[in-house]
Design a protein around this motif. Structure first.
Motif, mmCIF file in Angstrom:
data_model
loop_
_atom_site.group_PDB
_atom_site.id
_atom_site.type_symbol
_atom_site.label_atom_id
_atom_site.label_comp_id
_atom_site.label_asym_id
_atom_site.label_seq_id
_atom_site.Cartn_x
_atom_site.Cartn_y
_atom_site.Cartn_z
ATOM 1 N N ARG A 2 0.602 -1.504 0.095
ATOM 2 C CA ARG A 2 0.036 0.058 0.180
ATOM 3 C C ARG A 2 0.895 1.255 -0.042
ATOM 4 O O ARG A 2 2.507 1.331 0.333
ATOM 5 N N GLY A 3 0.381 2.493 -0.521
ATOM 6 C CA GLY A 3 0.904 4.071 -0.612
ATOM 7 C C GLY A 3 1.393 3.679 0.935
ATOM 8 O O GLY A 3 0.318 3.465 1.850
ATOM 9 N N PRO A 4 2.199 4.786 1.132
ATOM 10 C CA PRO A 4 3.014 5.129 2.547
ATOM 11 C C PRO A 4 1.352 5.824 3.523
ATOM 12 O O PRO A 4 2.271 5.509 4.725
ATOM 13 N N VAL A 5 1.331 6.512 2.696
ATOM 14 C CA VAL A 5 -0.304 7.442 3.457
ATOM 15 C C VAL A 5 -1.173 6.497 3.792
ATOM 16 O O VAL A 5 -1.691 6.884 5.311
ATOM 17 N N ASP A 52 -17.476 6.768 -0.598
ATOM 18 C CA ASP A 52 -16.455 8.068 -1.352
ATOM 19 C C ASP A 52 -15.002 8.078 -2.403
ATOM 20 O O ASP A 52 -15.381 7.110 -2.781
ATOM 21 N N LYS A 53 -14.949 8.827 -3.116
ATOM 22 C CA LYS A 53 -14.085 8.064 -4.135
ATOM 23 C C LYS A 53 -13.400 9.896 -4.255
ATOM 24 O O LYS A 53 -13.644 10.470 -4.297
ATOM 25 N N VAL A 54 -11.443 9.629 -4.254
ATOM 26 C CA VAL A 54 -10.443 10.928 -4.736
ATOM 27 C C VAL A 54 -9.947 9.967 -5.623
ATOM 28 O O VAL A 54 -9.309 8.881 -5.376
ATOM 29 N N VAL A 55 -9.749 11.029 -6.719
ATOM 30 C CA VAL A 55 -8.933 10.533 -7.980
ATOM 31 C C VAL A 55 -7.442 11.581 -7.512
ATOM 32 O O VAL A 55 -7.524 12.914 -7.164
ATOM 33 N N GLY A 56 -6.473 10.664 -7.877
ATOM 34 C CA GLY A 56 -5.543 11.697 -7.895
ATOM 35 C C GLY A 56 -4.417 11.699 -7.355
ATOM 36 O O GLY A 56 -4.928 10.932 -6.112
ATOM 37 N N PRO A 59 -3.043 15.104 -0.323
ATOM 38 C CA PRO A 59 -2.348 14.666 0.818
ATOM 39 C C PRO A 59 -2.891 13.738 2.102
ATOM 40 O O PRO A 59 -4.110 13.698 2.075
ATOM 41 N N LYS A 60 -2.472 13.544 3.040
ATOM 42 C CA LYS A 60 -2.922 12.907 3.928
ATOM 43 C C LYS A 60 -4.312 13.440 5.115
ATOM 44 O O LYS A 60 -5.310 12.745 4.812
ATOM 45 N N VAL A 64 -7.925 12.028 5.517
ATOM 46 C CA VAL A 64 -8.022 11.793 6.947
ATOM 47 C C VAL A 64 -10.017 12.605 7.120
ATOM 48 O O VAL A 64 -10.748 12.054 8.122
ATOM 49 N N LYS A 65 -9.989 13.382 6.699
ATOM 50 C CA LYS A 65 -11.151 14.160 6.486
ATOM 51 C C LYS A 65 -12.206 13.718 5.588
ATOM 52 O O LYS A 65 -13.704 13.360 6.458
ATOM 53 N N LYS A 66 -12.349 12.371 4.752
ATOM 54 C CA LYS A 66 -13.112 11.695 4.411
ATOM 55 C C LYS A 66 -13.588 10.556 5.158
ATOM 56 O O LYS A 66 -14.352 10.484 5.567
#
Length: 71
Positions: A2-5, A52-56, A59-60, A64-66
């Motif tokens: 997984r990515g570091p974030v 929910d979904k975020v693309v691109g 930032p961490k 957290v907000k989602k």
């Protein structure tokens, strides 16, 4: 892996947040099922449903907000 974030969030929200990485080149059907048209894309799934979904690259703080919105 997984990515570091995502790794950090999984530790911080121990037991509440899980992360997994899917290679869209190897899983084209899965990306179609979730309507992923560009990468990276992060899906937030709760109770088996995409909420929910975020693309691109994000930032961490955005993750957290989602997470907080969908607790």
């Amino acid at each position: 892996g997984r990515g570091p974030v995502i790794e950090e969030l999984a530790k911080e929200y121990d037991g509440k947040v899980n992360g997994c990485k899917v290679n869209v080149d190897h899983n084209p059907q899965r990306s179609m099922n979730y309507g992923i048209t560009s990468i990276p894309a992060s899906l937030f799934v709760k109770g088996g449903q995409v909420v929910d979904k975020v693309v691109g690259a994000q930032p961490k703080a955005n993750f957290v907000k989602k997470i907080e919105q969908h607790k």
